[in-house]
Structure formats: structure tokens, C-alpha cells
Motif scaffolding. Structure first.
Motif, PDB file in Angstrom:
ATOM      1  N   VAL A   1      44.198  35.187  41.804  1.00 50.38           N
ATOM      2  CA  VAL A   1      42.977  34.381  41.682  1.00 50.38           C
ATOM      3  C   VAL A   1      41.755  35.215  42.029  1.00 50.38           C
ATOM      4  CG1 VAL A   1      41.746  32.343  42.524  1.00 50.38           C
ATOM      5  CG2 VAL A   1      44.206  32.223  42.111  1.00 50.38           C
ATOM      6  N   ALA A   2      41.874  36.091  43.028  1.00 48.80           N
ATOM      7  CA  ALA A   2      40.761  36.976  43.379  1.00 48.80           C
ATOM      8  C   ALA A   2      40.398  37.871  42.197  1.00 48.80           C
ATOM      9  CB  ALA A   2      41.122  37.821  44.596  1.00 48.80           C
ATOM     10  N   GLU A   3      41.416  38.390  41.519  1.00 47.62           N
ATOM     11  CA  GLU A   3      41.179  39.240  40.344  1.00 47.62           C
ATOM     12  C   GLU A   3      40.554  38.441  39.210  1.00 47.62           C
ATOM     13  OE1 GLU A   3      43.915  41.743  37.150  1.00 47.62           O
ATOM     14  OE2 GLU A   3      44.616  41.529  39.222  1.00 47.62           O
ATOM     15  N   TRP A   4      41.072  37.232  38.975  1.00 44.69           N
ATOM     16  CA  TRP A   4      40.525  36.390  37.917  1.00 44.69           C
ATOM     17  C   TRP A   4      39.095  35.952  38.232  1.00 44.69           C
ATOM     18  CZ3 TRP A   4      45.186  32.570  36.903  1.00 44.69           C
ATOM     19  CH2 TRP A   4      46.160  33.238  36.153  1.00 44.69           C
ATOM     20  N   ASP A   5      38.825  35.687  39.499  1.00 42.88           N
ATOM     21  CA  ASP A   5      37.475  35.282  39.899  1.00 42.88           C
ATOM     22  C   ASP A   5      36.473  36.387  39.586  1.00 42.88           C
ATOM     23  OD1 ASP A   5      35.437  33.690  41.600  1.00 42.88           O
ATOM     24  OD2 ASP A   5      35.499  35.637  42.591  1.00 42.88           O
ATOM     25  N   GLU A   6      36.824  37.610  39.961  1.00 43.90           N
ATOM     26  CA  GLU A   6      35.937  38.733  39.674  1.00 43.90           C
ATOM     27  C   GLU A   6      35.725  38.875  38.170  1.00 43.90           C
ATOM     28  OE1 GLU A   6      36.359  43.492  40.131  1.00 43.90           O
ATOM     29  OE2 GLU A   6      36.435  42.370  42.020  1.00 43.90           O
ATOM     30  N   ALA A   7      36.814  38.746  37.407  1.00 46.38           N
ATOM     31  CA  ALA A   7      36.722  38.855  35.951  1.00 46.38           C
ATOM     32  C   ALA A   7      35.870  37.734  35.362  1.00 46.38           C
ATOM     33  CB  ALA A   7      38.123  38.838  35.340  1.00 46.38           C
ATOM     34  N   PHE A   8      35.951  36.541  35.950  1.00 47.31           N
ATOM     35  CA  PHE A   8      35.149  35.400  35.483  1.00 47.31           C
ATOM     36  C   PHE A   8      33.661  35.723  35.555  1.00 47.31           C
ATOM     37  CE2 PHE A   8      32.623  31.675  36.728  1.00 47.31           C
ATOM     38  CZ  PHE A   8      32.888  30.782  35.694  1.00 47.31           C
ATOM     39  N   HIS A   9      33.226  36.186  36.715  1.00 47.89           N
ATOM     40  CA  HIS A   9      31.806  36.448  36.908  1.00 47.89           C
ATOM     41  C   HIS A   9      31.332  37.644  36.082  1.00 47.89           C
ATOM     42  CE1 HIS A   9      31.075  33.438  40.042  1.00 47.89           C
ATOM     43  NE2 HIS A   9      32.317  33.680  40.397  1.00 47.89           N
ATOM     44  N   CYS A  10      32.171  38.667  35.970  1.00 45.60           N
ATOM     45  CA  CYS A  10      31.811  39.816  35.132  1.00 45.60           C
ATOM     46  C   CYS A  10      31.725  39.412  33.663  1.00 45.60           C
ATOM     47  CB  CYS A  10      32.832  40.942  35.312  1.00 45.60           C
ATOM     48  SG  CYS A  10      32.715  41.804  36.899  1.00 45.60           S
TER      49      CYS A  10
END
Length: 239
Positions: free
Chosen positions: A141-150
């Protein structure tokens, strides 16, 4: 040198070479992020070399890189020290992140020129899912969260803005990942991302920016509290 294979969308194997210094750098950064090395800890290059089973040369290269990023400092004739987290700097970076991301969502809602709609659809496939399909893996989820904002910034079509945002993202990653150590924060991230995406897809720019600003501010507050708590626990355990 270590060869790391990655698969692209076209199923083409790409070889990315990581040096031993890269591996040491990544490990030491994880040690700081996970509070195995806490602010104020002193250590020598020999100690790191022995612990990681490598020579001093890649250790020294990794430490100089971490020094440039503000995580450690060299002490005259007495090794190295982990620097305290600079919360003022982190807050400035969060402020910059908020400007970039809210500008991006306004652009996504106001124009079609240069907008990557496929990136938004890909985000929907991750975040607009039933409760039963949500991930509870905090690292994922941390990885997906970063990808979401990027992706929100990249989809807006301004390459320079996306480049600056990626740099900011890299610099706050070490504390931002702490926001996903508790299940309620994972649940909140899913709910908040879903609301932001729905507002963007409905071209409601003001609402999307308001939701995004509140989301980032909440995350920033939680990360600071968790960081201070983890530092306290790590010092108590070491004492």
C-alpha cells in the motif's frame, strides 16, 4: 556489480546494474527508516563493513551519498553519526508537494490537452475496488500510495512538474512510509484516494484539490507522530 532483471510492459527484459555501494546505501537507508539506526547513533565504517560483509570502499561511497542527503554526518577522527530528522525541512517538502499535486488535479479537471487518461484509469483499478479486494499489505500500500500521487502529477502532462515532484517524493519517502504501519491508516488511504479520484473524474477541480490537501495534511501529521513515537521506542529499547 549485481544484475537486477526487470520486466517492462512489453515483456522485454531490462538489466539494471546495482553496485555494491548501491546495495549498502539501500540497506543503511532502510536501517534509518526502520529505526535500527536512530538519530544520534555513532558508528564506524569498519562496523558497517563487518555487519554487512562488504569492504570499506562501498560502505564509504554509500555513507557519502547519505551524507549529501542529510541522513548522516562524518565526525572528525571518530566515525559517523546518524543525524536527527529535520522536521522543518520535511514540512517544507510537504508544502511543495501539496502545491504541485493540487495544481496537477486542477489541470486534470480543466483541460484535456496533454492529459494521460489511461493513467487515471489504471489508478481507478487499484483504488476504486470493493472492500474485499483492498490490500492489507502495508509495504504494498505504501508503494501504491506513492505511485498514486506521482501518477496524478504525471497524468497532468507537465514533465518538469513531474520531475520536481519525483525528487520531493524521494526525499520524504523515508518517513512517509510510516503512514502505513497501522490498518486504520491503510483504510483511510483507500477511502481518501477514492474520493479524490472520483472528484477528478467528475472534473470537480476545487473539490479534488480540497480533498487532496486534507489527505496530505492528515498524512503529514500522522507521520510526524509515528516517527517521534518510533524514535522513543527505539531509544528505550537501546537503553
Amino acid at each position: 556489480m549485481t544484475a537486477v532483471y526487470a520486466t517492462t510492459a512489453a515483456d522485454t527484459d531490462v538489466v539494471v546494474f546495482r553496485t555494491r555501494a548501491d546495495e549498502v546505501y539501500a540497506q543503511l537507508k532502510r536501517d534509518v527508516a526502520e529505526f535500527r539506526m536512530v538519530p544520534g547513533d555513532r558508528f564506524t565504517e569498519n562496523e558497517v563493513s563487518e555487519r554487512l560483509g562488504v569492504s570499506r570502499t562501498p560502505v564509504r561511497q554509500a555513507l557519502f551519498r547519505l551524507q549529501q542527503e542529510g541522513f548522516v554526518e562524518v565526525l572528525f577522527r571518530s566515525g559517523w553519526r546518524v543525524l536527527p530528522f529535520d522536521f522543518d525541512q520535511f514540512e517544507q517538502l510537504y508544502d511543495l508537494r501539496m502545491v504541485l499535486e493540487t495544481t496537477a488535479v486542477h489541470r486534470l479537471c480543466e483541460t484535456d490537452r496533454g492529459i494521460n487518461r489511461q493513467m487515471l484509469s489504471d489508478l481507478a483499478n487499484i483504488w476504486l475496488v470493493p472492500l474485499s479486494q483492498r490490500s492489507s499489505d502495508n509495504a504494498q500500500v505504501a508503494e501504491w500510495d506513492e505511485a498514486f500521487h506521482c501518477a496524478l502529477v504525471a497524468a497532468a502532462g507537465n514533465g518538469e512538474m513531474a520531475r520536481v515532484h519525483r525528487d520531493v517524493t524521494d526525499r520524504i519517502r523515508i518517513i512517509r512510509r510510516l503512514d502505513f504501519t497501522m490498518q486504520p491508516r491503510i483504510d483511510a488511504t483507500y477511502d481518501e484516494h477514492a474520493k479524490i479520484l472520483k472528484a477528478v473524474r467528475a472534473n470537480r477541480g476545487d473539490q479534488a484539490a480540497m480533498l487532496l490537501r486534507a489527505h496530505i495534511e492528515t498524512s503529514q501529521t500522522e507521520v510526524r507522530k509515528i516517527t517521534l513515537h518510533q524514535m522513543h521506542l527505539a531509544r528505550h529499547a537501546a537503553g
